[in-house]
Design a protein around this motif. Sequence first.
Motif, PDB file in Angstrom:
ATOM      1  N   LEU A  99      -9.268   0.388  -1.610  1.00 55.72           N
ATOM      2  CA  LEU A  99      -8.112  -0.274  -2.221  1.00 55.72           C
ATOM      3  C   LEU A  99      -8.514  -1.113  -3.434  1.00 55.72           C
ATOM      4  O   LEU A  99      -7.655  -1.573  -4.172  1.00 55.72           O
TER       5      LEU A  99
ATOM      6  N   GLU B 246       0.846  -1.192   0.000  1.00 59.40           N
ATOM      7  CA  GLU B 246       0.000   0.000   0.000  1.00 59.40           C
ATOM      8  C   GLU B 246       0.881   1.241   0.000  1.00 59.40           C
ATOM      9  O   GLU B 246       1.915   1.283   0.647  1.00 59.40           O
TER      10      GLU B 246
ATOM     11  N   THR C 161     -14.622   2.247   3.486  1.00 63.23           N
ATOM     12  CA  THR C 161     -13.498   1.771   4.280  1.00 63.23           C
ATOM     13  C   THR C 161     -12.268   1.558   3.395  1.00 63.23           C
ATOM     14  O   THR C 161     -12.346   1.609   2.171  1.00 63.23           O
ATOM     15  N   LYS C 162     -11.172   1.285   4.061  1.00 58.88           N
ATOM     16  CA  LYS C 162      -9.907   1.073   3.370  1.00 58.88           C
ATOM     17  C   LYS C 162     -10.000  -0.081   2.371  1.00 58.88           C
ATOM     18  O   LYS C 162      -9.485   0.015   1.260  1.00 58.88           O
ATOM     19  N   GLU C 163     -10.657  -1.148   2.743  1.00 53.48           N
ATOM     20  CA  GLU C 163     -10.771  -2.307   1.859  1.00 53.48           C
ATOM     21  C   GLU C 163     -11.530  -1.955   0.589  1.00 53.48           C
ATOM     22  O   GLU C 163     -11.180  -2.406  -0.507  1.00 53.48           O
ATOM     23  N   GLN C 164     -12.579  -1.163   0.710  1.00 56.78           N
ATOM     24  CA  GLN C 164     -13.341  -0.748  -0.467  1.00 56.78           C
ATOM     25  C   GLN C 164     -12.535   0.209  -1.341  1.00 56.78           C
ATOM     26  O   GLN C 164     -12.613   0.145  -2.564  1.00 56.78           O
TER      27      GLN C 164
END
Length: 161
Positions: A149, A63, A144-147
């Motif tokens: 990324l 990241e 969120t971070k997962e979405q």
Amino acid sequence: GERYLMTVTETVKGAVEILQGFRVTLTNLFRGQITSQYPEEPAPVYPRFRARHELRRYENGLERCIGCMLCEAACPTGAIHVEAAENDPANPVSPGERYARVWEVNLMRCVYCGDCETACPVEAVVLGHEFETAVYTRDGFLWTKEQLLAPTNPNVVVRAE
């Protein structure tokens, strides 16, 4: 005679004013169709168009975000929330000493100004061209971070400025 001449003059002036009012309508009447058939056809956007946030990765999969929280500090509406954590040297998440354990953006507060993008020293956050952000609940606006990324491929065509 004179009264009749004034009435004709006023009528002609009124007709000219009506034609001036219809000028935009009349000039566009025969131009043809300008309606886009979205989503079958891609939507045209300009290169500097800013829509949904995206978090970037390096080519090696790490990241880009180093958890510096400058994007959170630069956000004028407080829409971004970042929590940093220390990187595990054996299994790093980002190339720096820290990484963003939590990276969230509340799209109901965001004004898409691009200050977060400008403040990021490693170009981890960018405002992409994905403008389809309709959701059915208020919780759907908290990305969120997962979405972030996992960016989508928006149905747009970038046109020249």
